[in-house]
Motif scaffolding. Structure first.
Motif, PDB file in Angstrom:
ATOM      1  N   TYR A 146       0.958  -1.304  -0.093  1.00  0.00           N
ATOM      2  CA  TYR A 146       0.089   0.048   0.049  1.00  0.00           C
ATOM      3  C   TYR A 146       0.924   1.325  -0.003  1.00  0.00           C
ATOM      4  O   TYR A 146       2.166   1.041   0.069  1.00  0.00           O
ATOM      5  N   GLY A 147       0.072   2.563  -0.177  1.00  0.00           N
ATOM      6  CA  GLY A 147       0.898   3.812  -0.064  1.00  0.00           C
ATOM      7  C   GLY A 147      -0.063   4.763  -0.431  1.00  0.00           C
ATOM      8  O   GLY A 147      -1.071   4.703  -0.707  1.00  0.00           O
ATOM      9  N   PRO A 148       0.314   6.035   0.094  1.00  0.00           N
ATOM     10  CA  PRO A 148      -0.503   7.216  -0.005  1.00  0.00           C
ATOM     11  C   PRO A 148      -0.388   7.483  -1.654  1.00  0.00           C
ATOM     12  O   PRO A 148       0.556   7.316  -2.192  1.00  0.00           O
ATOM     13  N   LEU A 149      -1.504   8.164  -2.120  1.00  0.00           N
ATOM     14  CA  LEU A 149      -1.312   8.464  -3.584  1.00  0.00           C
ATOM     15  C   LEU A 149      -0.299   9.698  -3.699  1.00  0.00           C
ATOM     16  O   LEU A 149       0.638   9.453  -4.583  1.00  0.00           O
ATOM     17  N   ASN A 150      -0.324  10.560  -2.951  1.00  0.00           N
ATOM     18  CA  ASN A 150       0.886  11.432  -2.755  1.00  0.00           C
ATOM     19  C   ASN A 150       1.908  11.064  -2.029  1.00  0.00           C
ATOM     20  O   ASN A 150       1.973  11.247  -0.802  1.00  0.00           O
ATOM     21  N   GLY A 151       2.883  10.433  -2.429  1.00  0.00           N
ATOM     22  CA  GLY A 151       3.894   9.962  -1.823  1.00  0.00           C
ATOM     23  C   GLY A 151       5.174   9.003  -2.506  1.00  0.00           C
ATOM     24  O   GLY A 151       4.565   8.537  -3.806  1.00  0.00           O
ATOM     25  N   ALA A 152       6.156   9.015  -2.244  1.00  0.00           N
ATOM     26  CA  ALA A 152       7.417   8.533  -2.878  1.00  0.00           C
ATOM     27  C   ALA A 152       7.686   7.185  -2.676  1.00  0.00           C
ATOM     28  O   ALA A 152       8.833   6.611  -2.942  1.00  0.00           O
ATOM     29  N   LYS A 153       6.879   6.517  -1.696  1.00  0.00           N
ATOM     30  CA  LYS A 153       7.316   5.091  -1.092  1.00  0.00           C
ATOM     31  C   LYS A 153       6.164   4.338  -1.081  1.00  0.00           C
ATOM     32  O   LYS A 153       4.832   4.728  -0.793  1.00  0.00           O
ATOM     33  N   MET A 154       6.621   2.785  -1.451  1.00  0.00           N
ATOM     34  CA  MET A 154       5.416   1.875  -1.248  1.00  0.00           C
ATOM     35  C   MET A 154       5.891   1.319  -0.020  1.00  0.00           C
ATOM     36  O   MET A 154       6.982   0.722   0.388  1.00  0.00           O
ATOM     37  N   TYR A 155       4.772   0.659   0.651  1.00  0.00           N
ATOM     38  CA  TYR A 155       4.961   0.037   2.038  1.00  0.00           C
ATOM     39  C   TYR A 155       4.513  -1.374   1.820  1.00  0.00           C
ATOM     40  O   TYR A 155       3.500  -1.674   1.041  1.00  0.00           O
ATOM     41  N   ARG A 156       4.828  -1.983   2.708  1.00  0.00           N
ATOM     42  CA  ARG A 156       4.195  -3.359   2.847  1.00  0.00           C
ATOM     43  C   ARG A 156       4.137  -3.900   4.355  1.00  0.00           C
ATOM     44  O   ARG A 156       5.346  -3.637   5.173  1.00  0.00           O
TER      45      ARG A 156
ATOM     46  N   PRO B 260       6.267   6.663  -7.961  1.00  0.00           N
ATOM     47  CA  PRO B 260       5.472   7.842  -8.359  1.00  0.00           C
ATOM     48  C   PRO B 260       4.340   8.127  -7.464  1.00  0.00           C
ATOM     49  O   PRO B 260       3.817   7.189  -6.848  1.00  0.00           O
ATOM     50  N   ASN B 261       3.892   9.165  -7.681  1.00  0.00           N
ATOM     51  CA  ASN B 261       2.542   9.557  -7.290  1.00  0.00           C
ATOM     52  C   ASN B 261       1.441   8.604  -8.130  1.00  0.00           C
ATOM     53  O   ASN B 261       1.456   8.435  -9.074  1.00  0.00           O
ATOM     54  N   ASN B 262       0.734   7.754  -7.255  1.00  0.00           N
ATOM     55  CA  ASN B 262      -0.039   6.687  -7.951  1.00  0.00           C
ATOM     56  C   ASN B 262      -1.497   6.504  -7.457  1.00  0.00           C
ATOM     57  O   ASN B 262      -1.760   6.502  -6.275  1.00  0.00           O
ATOM     58  N   GLY B 263      -2.197   5.924  -8.076  1.00  0.00           N
ATOM     59  CA  GLY B 263      -3.843   5.721  -7.878  1.00  0.00           C
ATOM     60  C   GLY B 263      -3.753   4.225  -7.517  1.00  0.00           C
ATOM     61  O   GLY B 263      -3.700   3.666  -6.585  1.00  0.00           O
ATOM     62  N   GLY B 264      -4.353   3.270  -8.811  1.00  0.00           N
ATOM     63  CA  GLY B 264      -4.539   1.863  -8.492  1.00  0.00           C
ATOM     64  C   GLY B 264      -3.372   1.057  -8.250  1.00  0.00           C
ATOM     65  O   GLY B 264      -2.160   1.435  -8.545  1.00  0.00           O
ATOM     66  N   LEU B 265      -3.563  -0.147  -7.858  1.00  0.00           N
ATOM     67  CA  LEU B 265      -2.431  -1.032  -7.466  1.00  0.00           C
ATOM     68  C   LEU B 265      -2.945  -2.575  -7.654  1.00  0.00           C
ATOM     69  O   LEU B 265      -3.934  -2.838  -7.361  1.00  0.00           O
ATOM     70  N   SER B 266      -1.998  -3.217  -8.347  1.00  0.00           N
ATOM     71  CA  SER B 266      -2.231  -4.729  -8.700  1.00  0.00           C
ATOM     72  C   SER B 266      -0.912  -5.503  -8.600  1.00  0.00           C
ATOM     73  O   SER B 266       0.060  -4.778  -8.366  1.00  0.00           O
ATOM     74  N   ILE B 267      -0.791  -6.935  -8.682  1.00  0.00           N
ATOM     75  CA  ILE B 267       0.268  -7.326  -8.533  1.00  0.00           C
ATOM     76  C   ILE B 267       0.066  -8.765  -9.369  1.00  0.00           C
ATOM     77  O   ILE B 267      -1.152  -9.179  -9.676  1.00  0.00           O
ATOM     78  N   ASP B 268       1.461  -9.417  -9.652  1.00  0.00           N
ATOM     79  CA  ASP B 268       1.123 -10.702 -10.396  1.00  0.00           C
ATOM     80  C   ASP B 268       1.684 -11.824  -9.504  1.00  0.00           C
ATOM     81  O   ASP B 268       2.143 -11.438  -8.507  1.00  0.00           O
ATOM     82  N   LYS B 269       1.908 -12.990 -10.257  1.00  0.00           N
ATOM     83  CA  LYS B 269       2.372 -14.193  -9.212  1.00  0.00           C
ATOM     84  C   LYS B 269       3.699 -14.179  -9.153  1.00  0.00           C
ATOM     85  O   LYS B 269       4.142 -14.984  -7.961  1.00  0.00           O
ATOM     86  N   ALA B 270       4.401 -13.286  -9.369  1.00  0.00           N
ATOM     87  CA  ALA B 270       5.715 -13.202  -9.427  1.00  0.00           C
ATOM     88  C   ALA B 270       6.240 -12.200  -8.125  1.00  0.00           C
ATOM     89  O   ALA B 270       7.269 -12.090  -7.934  1.00  0.00           O
ATOM     90  N   GLY B 271       5.211 -11.518  -8.023  1.00  0.00           N
ATOM     91  CA  GLY B 271       5.360 -10.359  -6.870  1.00  0.00           C
ATOM     92  C   GLY B 271       5.748  -9.125  -7.716  1.00  0.00           C
ATOM     93  O   GLY B 271       5.972  -7.875  -6.865  1.00  0.00           O
ATOM     94  N   ASN B 272       5.587  -8.901  -9.031  1.00  0.00           N
ATOM     95  CA  ASN B 272       5.751  -7.531  -9.484  1.00  0.00           C
ATOM     96  C   ASN B 272       4.608  -6.845  -9.372  1.00  0.00           C
ATOM     97  O   ASN B 272       3.480  -7.121  -9.592  1.00  0.00           O
ATOM     98  N   LEU B 273       4.649  -5.632  -9.136  1.00  0.00           N
ATOM     99  CA  LEU B 273       3.628  -4.673  -8.515  1.00  0.00           C
ATOM    100  C   LEU B 273       3.375  -3.757  -9.786  1.00  0.00           C
ATOM    101  O   LEU B 273       4.335  -2.994 -10.375  1.00  0.00           O
ATOM    102  N   TYR B 274       1.919  -3.544 -10.166  1.00  0.00           N
ATOM    103  CA  TYR B 274       1.752  -2.523 -11.379  1.00  0.00           C
ATOM    104  C   TYR B 274       0.873  -1.659 -10.667  1.00  0.00           C
ATOM    105  O   TYR B 274      -0.079  -1.604  -9.755  1.00  0.00           O
ATOM    106  N   LEU B 275       1.302  -0.277 -11.006  1.00  0.00           N
ATOM    107  CA  LEU B 275       0.611   0.896 -10.431  1.00  0.00           C
ATOM    108  C   LEU B 275       0.379   2.061 -11.476  1.00  0.00           C
ATOM    109  O   LEU B 275       1.261   2.150 -12.170  1.00  0.00           O
TER     110      LEU B 275
END
Length: 366
Positions: free
Chosen positions: A233-243, A270-285
């Motif tokens: 997860y992460g804030p829309l306005n923010g430079a970090k992705m957290y888990r 980057p500033n992002n809205g939606g978030l998804s993931i694949d089976k290898a753990g790559n995140l799509y934002l």
């Protein structure tokens, strides 16, 4: 798995990936802004009309083959009334699960109703269950935006942006709802990983602002890995992705000080809205400022643009269709809405739904 040939160069601080066989194609065009997208067992689309545009129909069904659309689950659920609250008021977050149930996160706000999660069983074509979100977990400035439907642990995990009714993001949080009991808790409100950073959204040189003030959005994009082990997860306005490990996030015995120590800073973003993931753990934002979708590679946490299109204006939801193997992306044009443009709606029809092939098979039912 397909082989990909990558050419990498720098754009706005994010690595650009030109992947052979990876491109955004227009799947459909529609007359209203699309927010988030999910799918039925047959691969048909169910999507929210973005609430920033006050749509008459809140949620729609689209036949994946014919592109025909109709209100979902039916006309009655898209019709506000005063006799009861068994209707959809203000929906953005929408997810499916492995049981064929589409879960719709109704923020309320437009109508005097209690915010709720509505589950519609697409196999039986009937209401599955409603979970109400009481005032204690949805205060005035709450804006529950998106969620993970965690059927392994039996919880809805909701990201609250904290910008409802004039909120400034300072009370962004998580909302947790027990699927068995319906009990709801609000946690990590206004803490370091749910708060927005002072990193304004700037699109073609223009700040996303209301009455001259930058809109800073808190906890927003959210997803879970294939085993529901981690919440990203992460804030829309923010430079970090957290888990954080899902079991830690749900553990009621951990106070917030201890819980904060369990959170990992996962990657840059980057500033992002939606978030998804694949089976290898790559995140799509979805990258709001550059009409693109980026990927955070699991192997080294590097951030790359994977697809972009000039008509992908304010890419919002990104989600995986388990039937055809595509990631679907909405282009909501939120930045062109009246609230950000002196009361004048500058959005231009049609609104686009794009799709592209992920690097490896995506994760369904999140």
């Amino acid at each position: 798995m397909k082989k990909y040939i990558f050419k990498v160069f720098i754009i706005l601080g994010v690595l650009q990936v030109n992947a052979q066989e990876t491109k955004a194609e227009v799947f459909a065009t529609v007359d209203q802004a699309v927010g988030n997208i999910t799918f039925t067992d047959a691969g048909d689309l169910v999507y929210s009309h973005h609430p920033f545009f006050s749509p008459i129909k809140r949620v729609m069904f689209m036949d994946v083959k014919t592109k025909e659309v109709k209100p979902f689950p039916n006309e009655a659920w898209n019709t506000p009334r005063t006799t009861d609250d068994n209707y959809l008021s203000n929906v953005l977050g929408i997810r499916n699960d492995e049981n064929g149930i589409v879960w719709m996160l109704d923020m309320g706000q437009r109508n005097p109703i209690t915010p709720k999660i509505v589950g519609w069983n697409t196999k039986a074509n009937q209401l599955e269950r409603i979970y109400y979100l009481p005032n204690a977990v949805v205060p005035k400035t709450a804006q529950p935006n998106d969620m993970v439907v965690d059927t392994k642990h039996g919880y809805f995990i909701i990201a609250d942006e904290g910008i409802g009714n004039g909120g400034d993001g300072s009370k962004a949080a998580f909302i947790l709802v027990d699927m068995k009991t319906g009990k709801a808790r609000r946690i990590l409100e206004g803490t370091r990983t749910t708060l927005p950073e002072n990193k304004p959204t700037i699109i073609k040189g223009k700040h996303l602002a209301v009455n001259g003030e930058d809109l800073l959005v808190g906890n927003d994009g959210i997803t879970a890995d294939v085993n529901f082990e981690w919440i990203y997860y992460g804030p829309l306005n923010g430079a970090k992705m957290y888990r954080i490990k899902t079991e830690d996030l749900l553990n009621e015995s951990l106070n917030e000080e201890i819980l904060d120590t369990k959170i990992e800073t996962y990657s840059e973003k980057p500033n992002n809205g939606g978030l998804s993931i694949d089976k290898a753990g790559n995140l799509y934002l979805t990258v709001l400022e550059t009409n693109s979708v980026a990927v955070v590679l699991a192997k080294d946490k590097s951030v790359h643009v994977i697809v972009e299109n000039e008509n992908m204006i304010w890419p919002d939801g990104v989600s995986y269709n388990h039937v055809d193997g595509y990631m679907y992306v909405s282009a909501a044009q939120v930045n062109k809405g009246a609230v950000f443009n002196d009361g004048k709606d500058q959005s231009i029809k049609p609104f686009y739904i794009f799709r592209f092939k992920p690097i490896v098979e995506g994760v369904s039912f999140r």
